[in-house]
Design a protein around this motif. Structure first.
Motif, PDB file in Angstrom:
ATOM      1  N   GLN A   1       1.150  -0.858  -0.320  1.00 45.15           N
ATOM      2  CA  GLN A   1       0.142   0.082  -0.464  1.00 45.15           C
ATOM      3  C   GLN A   1       0.922   1.020  -0.244  1.00 45.15           C
ATOM      4  OE1 GLN A   1      -2.943   0.095   3.001  1.00 45.15           O
ATOM      5  NE2 GLN A   1      -3.480  -2.465   2.829  1.00 45.15           N
TER       6      GLN A   1
ATOM      7  N   ARG B   1      -5.579  -0.910  -3.197  1.00 41.98           N
ATOM      8  CA  ARG B   1      -4.496  -1.098  -2.034  1.00 41.98           C
ATOM      9  C   ARG B   1      -3.964   0.481  -2.214  1.00 41.98           C
ATOM     10  NH1 ARG B   1       0.543  -4.720  -4.495  1.00 41.98           N
ATOM     11  NH2 ARG B   1      -0.595  -6.175  -3.761  1.00 41.98           N
TER      12      ARG B   1
ATOM     13  N   ALA C   1      -5.062   2.450   1.763  1.00 42.18           N
ATOM     14  CA  ALA C   1      -4.374   3.365   2.438  1.00 42.18           C
ATOM     15  C   ALA C   1      -4.959   4.577   2.672  1.00 42.18           C
ATOM     16  CB  ALA C   1      -2.769   3.435   1.074  1.00 42.18           C
TER      17      ALA C   1
END
Length: 176
Positions: free
Chosen positions: A119, A150, A154
């Motif tokens: 991430q 991802r 994040a």
């Protein structure tokens, strides 16, 4: 060593600050980042093929760097340090505002450093380096949908952490 064109060398020199920034996000310390940049440049200059036809040089170098990191740097845990040079440039500002911004930036950096490596890499390549999702997918050798998920995880983990929630969002996507 393979014969490398002067143009390629000059383009690589121009990319060194961006390479170092990405290396810092991976390695954590300035010393390890410098080593990673040097290894990346050595690997790029020693290849006879050069970047693939039509590929961006920066994306190719980022991919080399990430692969080198995975090969040798993953076992080291990243360390988040205060950017003292940036703090020194803040003199003359309202101390309260500066301190609040510094604390928030420190919190964001800590959250980013705590993200799973996959991430964190996607976040840095998209948000800091400005690569397109497709380019990040090529650099990391993953599907574009994985890049998007991802990145969403994040960003969600950062937002949740800054809102005082747990970092469960980041942990759920750690195995992807």
């Amino acid at each position: 060593m393979a014969r490398v064109s002067e143009t390629l060398k000059l383009e690589m020199v121009a990319l060194l600050p961006r390479l170092r920034g990405f290396a810092r996000s991976l390695a954590g310390s300035a010393h390890d980042a410098d080593d990673l940049v040097q290894q990346t440049c050595e690997r790029a200059l020693s290849t006879t093929a050069g970047p693939p036809e039509g590929a961006r040089l920066d994306a190719w170098l980022f991919r080399i760097m990430r692969n080198l990191f995975i090969d040798g740097y993953r076992r080291k845990r990243p360390v988040v340090a205060l950017d003292e040079a940036a703090a020194q440039n803040l003199a003359g500002s309202d101390g309260r505002v500066v301190e609040e911004a510094r604390l928030e930036w420190q919190a964001v950096r800590a959250v980013i450093a705590g993200l799973p490596e996959d991430q964190r890499s996607v976040l840095v390549l998209v948000c800091v380096e400005g690569l397109r999702y497709r380019e990040v997918a090529e650099v990391m050798d993953i599907p574009i949908g994985t890049v998007m998920s991802r990145l969403a995880r994040a960003r969600g983990a950062i937002a949740a952490a800054l809102d005082g929630e747990t970092d469960a969002t980041a942990q759920r996507g750690a195995g992807e």
